[in-house]
Motif scaffolding. Structure first.
Motif, PDB file in Angstrom:
ATOM      1  N   GLY A 290      58.461  30.840  32.648  1.00  0.00           N
ATOM      2  CA  GLY A 290      58.766  31.963  31.762  1.00  0.00           C
ATOM      3  C   GLY A 290      59.447  33.133  32.426  1.00  0.00           C
ATOM      4  O   GLY A 290      59.555  34.202  31.813  1.00  0.00           O
ATOM      5  N   ARG A 291      59.936  32.972  33.647  1.00  0.00           N
ATOM      6  CA  ARG A 291      60.587  34.083  34.359  1.00  0.00           C
ATOM      7  C   ARG A 291      62.100  33.979  34.204  1.00  0.00           C
ATOM      8  O   ARG A 291      62.819  33.517  35.085  1.00  0.00           O
ATOM      9  N   ARG A 292      62.560  34.390  33.044  1.00  0.00           N
ATOM     10  CA  ARG A 292      63.961  34.212  32.670  1.00  0.00           C
ATOM     11  C   ARG A 292      64.915  34.958  33.601  1.00  0.00           C
ATOM     12  O   ARG A 292      65.936  34.410  34.024  1.00  0.00           O
ATOM     13  N   GLU A 293      64.600  36.198  33.895  1.00  0.00           N
ATOM     14  CA  GLU A 293      65.515  37.006  34.709  1.00  0.00           C
ATOM     15  C   GLU A 293      65.668  36.419  36.112  1.00  0.00           C
ATOM     16  O   GLU A 293      66.772  36.344  36.661  1.00  0.00           O
ATOM     17  N   THR A 294      64.543  35.999  36.692  1.00  0.00           N
ATOM     18  CA  THR A 294      64.597  35.386  38.019  1.00  0.00           C
ATOM     19  C   THR A 294      65.391  34.092  37.975  1.00  0.00           C
ATOM     20  O   THR A 294      66.204  33.809  38.855  1.00  0.00           O
ATOM     21  N   ALA A 295      65.152  33.290  36.933  1.00  0.00           N
ATOM     22  CA  ALA A 295      65.864  32.020  36.800  1.00  0.00           C
ATOM     23  C   ALA A 295      67.368  32.252  36.698  1.00  0.00           C
ATOM     24  O   ALA A 295      68.158  31.553  37.348  1.00  0.00           O
ATOM     25  N   LEU A 296      67.782  33.227  35.919  1.00  0.00           N
ATOM     26  CA  LEU A 296      69.217  33.501  35.756  1.00  0.00           C
ATOM     27  C   LEU A 296      69.834  33.990  37.058  1.00  0.00           C
ATOM     28  O   LEU A 296      70.957  33.604  37.409  1.00  0.00           O
ATOM     29  N   SER A 325      65.197  26.238  27.928  1.00  0.00           N
ATOM     30  CA  SER A 325      64.569  27.403  27.295  1.00  0.00           C
ATOM     31  C   SER A 325      65.466  28.637  27.331  1.00  0.00           C
ATOM     32  O   SER A 325      65.203  29.624  26.636  1.00  0.00           O
ATOM     33  N   LEU A 326      66.534  28.592  28.143  1.00  0.00           N
ATOM     34  CA  LEU A 326      67.453  29.731  28.264  1.00  0.00           C
ATOM     35  C   LEU A 326      68.612  29.645  27.275  1.00  0.00           C
ATOM     36  O   LEU A 326      69.447  30.552  27.227  1.00  0.00           O
ATOM     37  N   ARG A 327      68.673  28.571  26.527  1.00  0.00           N
ATOM     38  CA  ARG A 327      69.755  28.425  25.565  1.00  0.00           C
ATOM     39  C   ARG A 327      69.795  29.616  24.609  1.00  0.00           C
ATOM     40  O   ARG A 327      68.752  30.103  24.159  1.00  0.00           O
ATOM     41  N   GLY A 328      71.000  30.061  24.299  1.00  0.00           N
ATOM     42  CA  GLY A 328      71.172  31.192  23.400  1.00  0.00           C
ATOM     43  C   GLY A 328      71.343  32.509  24.125  1.00  0.00           C
ATOM     44  O   GLY A 328      71.884  33.457  23.552  1.00  0.00           O
ATOM     45  N   ASP A 329      70.914  32.591  25.370  1.00  0.00           N
ATOM     46  CA  ASP A 329      71.121  33.807  26.164  1.00  0.00           C
ATOM     47  C   ASP A 329      72.590  33.829  26.601  1.00  0.00           C
ATOM     48  O   ASP A 329      73.073  32.895  27.229  1.00  0.00           O
ATOM     49  N   PRO A 330      73.322  34.892  26.266  1.00  0.00           N
ATOM     50  CA  PRO A 330      74.762  34.938  26.591  1.00  0.00           C
ATOM     51  C   PRO A 330      75.049  34.743  28.077  1.00  0.00           C
ATOM     52  O   PRO A 330      76.063  34.135  28.439  1.00  0.00           O
ATOM     53  N   ARG A 331      74.163  35.232  28.948  1.00  0.00           N
ATOM     54  CA  ARG A 331      74.382  35.069  30.383  1.00  0.00           C
ATOM     55  C   ARG A 331      74.270  33.608  30.794  1.00  0.00           C
ATOM     56  O   ARG A 331      75.059  33.114  31.604  1.00  0.00           O
ATOM     57  N   PHE A 332      73.307  32.914  30.209  1.00  0.00           N
ATOM     58  CA  PHE A 332      73.145  31.489  30.496  1.00  0.00           C
ATOM     59  C   PHE A 332      74.298  30.691  29.923  1.00  0.00           C
ATOM     60  O   PHE A 332      74.840  29.786  30.588  1.00  0.00           O
ATOM     61  N   GLU A 333      74.712  31.006  28.713  1.00  0.00           N
ATOM     62  CA  GLU A 333      75.813  30.276  28.082  1.00  0.00           C
ATOM     63  C   GLU A 333      77.105  30.431  28.871  1.00  0.00           C
ATOM     64  O   GLU A 333      77.923  29.508  28.935  1.00  0.00           O
ATOM     65  N   ARG A 334      77.292  31.587  29.510  1.00  0.00           N
ATOM     66  CA  ARG A 334      78.475  31.779  30.351  1.00  0.00           C
ATOM     67  C   ARG A 334      78.437  30.825  31.541  1.00  0.00           C
ATOM     68  O   ARG A 334      79.445  30.204  31.891  1.00  0.00           O
ATOM     69  N   LEU A 335      77.265  30.692  32.158  1.00  0.00           N
ATOM     70  CA  LEU A 335      77.115  29.784  33.287  1.00  0.00           C
ATOM     71  C   LEU A 335      77.312  28.327  32.857  1.00  0.00           C
ATOM     72  O   LEU A 335      77.908  27.527  33.589  1.00  0.00           O
ATOM     73  N   VAL A 336      76.833  28.005  31.665  1.00  0.00           N
ATOM     74  CA  VAL A 336      77.028  26.653  31.125  1.00  0.00           C
ATOM     75  C   VAL A 336      78.515  26.356  30.968  1.00  0.00           C
ATOM     76  O   VAL A 336      78.996  25.275  31.323  1.00  0.00           O
ATOM     77  N   ARG A 337      79.267  27.321  30.444  1.00  0.00           N
ATOM     78  CA  ARG A 337      80.712  27.115  30.270  1.00  0.00           C
ATOM     79  C   ARG A 337      81.410  26.900  31.608  1.00  0.00           C
ATOM     80  O   ARG A 337      82.294  26.044  31.727  1.00  0.00           O
TER      81      ARG A 337
END
Length: 356
Positions: A290-296, A325-337
């Motif tokens: 559940g540590r989203r910021e650290t994961a990103l 679980s990070l899907r939908g977060d714009p920062r994560f989606e940028r990394l996915v792209r």
């Protein structure tokens, strides 16, 4: 030699095996192979600076041995010293061209140049070396990562559970327990079960993970023990076990796994010179907890070093356990792209070269 052989047989990452290896180093401090094995202990402990120091010591004793030379080249590449990495390759190519093929293919994969890996592997003059060395496994891994799963399976003689994971077709629990019974309780269990655990976690089969964990003598339980020799495995796999245990109502055991994973991440980062895949593995674990910021933040570190997919897997970034679980977060989606664009480009280059 007796102490070194016992360390190898018992598992140099274990306390008993490690003690034998330490004794071997004391008795024969100029043995290049024993020093190299010591470097592998440092790797399992997540101590990359020590690993590089030891492989350089091994190379000083045996300047053209491929294995420490490859590790030294990979360490230099991970630390941004690309010219130094390729200088190691040039040194080996002049003395042992066949061994250089193995190192070249490993470096190309580490740089994210997947099409180059396939190109080297498909070169007719390289076939004998590729078919009889670790280069063949690297080629198979790369094809799998690019999504050419069946082609990869034709090349690699993988354990059944790993093939199931690559094809994303896991059988029922009874079949999984039966297929993995031979490895249960051995020093190879954790490593050989990794792909299976990822796929079980990705598909939400927490009960099956717990069943594997509960087998008598299972080495998976050792991932809850804070020990130097299992740190590199703990940082990625302990959160998967912890999450499954938590969902099964076994909170105390789950918390032990989470503490174990956090200790591993803290120490690995503290050592410095973190490899890209280690950043990614830690990101998966932190996301599961559940540590989203650290994961990103860790994912940013992984992609900045050229990482785009889990080694040997055909998952895209948004399919990885925990990271879903990070899907939908714009920062994560940028990394996915970014990751998907890299893999798609490598597929296009591979096919344009007529390699697939």
């Amino acid at each position: 030699e007796g102490h070194a052989a016992l360390a190898f047989a018992i598992g140099w990452e274990t306390p008993v095996g490690g003690a034998h290896l330490h004794k071997a180093v004391q008795l024969d401090p100029r043995n290049a192979q024993i020093i190299y094995w010591w470097s592998q202990v440092a790797n399992l402990a997540g101590n990359n600076p020590l690993q590089e120091k030891l492989v350089l010591r091994s190379l000083a004793l045996d300047p053209l041995w491929r294995r420490p030379l490859e590790v030294a080249a990979m360490a230099a590449l991970s630390d941004g010293r690309r010219d130094e990495a390729h200088a190691y390759l040039d040194r080996l190519r002049a003395a042992d061209p066949e061994a250089a093929i193995e190192v070249e293919i490993a470096l190309a994969k580490a740089e994210g140049d997947h099409s180059r890996v396939v190109e080297i592997g498909r070169e007719r003059s390289n076939h004998r070396v590729v078919n009889n060395s670790a280069a063949g496994f690297i080629l198979a891994e790369t094809l799998n990562e690019l999504g050419y799963v069946r082609e990869a399976l034709l090349l690699a003689d993988s354990p059944m559970c790993e093939r199931w994971a690559q094809l994303r077709r896991l059988p029922d629990r009874r079949a999984i327990l039966a297929a993995t019974s031979d490895v249960a309780g051995t020093v190879d269990e954790v490593e050989q079960m990794t792909s299976l655990l990822y796929e079980l976690a990705r598909t939400g089969r927490d009960g099956d993970i717990v069943a594997l964990y509960d087998r008598p003598g299972s080495e998976l339980r050792s991932l809850g023990i804070i020990d130097e020799g299992n740190r590199i495995h703990r940082v990625t796999l302990a959160p998967i076990l912890g999450q499954a245990l938590l969902k099964s109502g076994r909170r105390d055991e789950a918390e032990r796994m989470f503490r174990s994973a956090n200790e591993a991440a803290r120490v690995i980062i503290g050592h410095g010179e973190v490899a890209a895949h280690e950043f990614a593995g830690m990101a998966m674990g932190q996301a599961m907890m559940g540590r989203r910021e650290t994961a990103l933040r860790l994912l940013e570190g992984a992609l900045s070093k050229g990482w785009v997919t889990l080694e040997g897997s055909n998952y895209r970034l948004n399919e990885l356990p925990g990271l879903m679980s990070l899907r939908g977060d714009p920062r994560f989606e940028r990394l996915v792209r970014i990751a998907n664009a890299h893999l798609d480009r490598e597929r296009r280059e591979t096919e344009a070269l007529g390699l697939i």
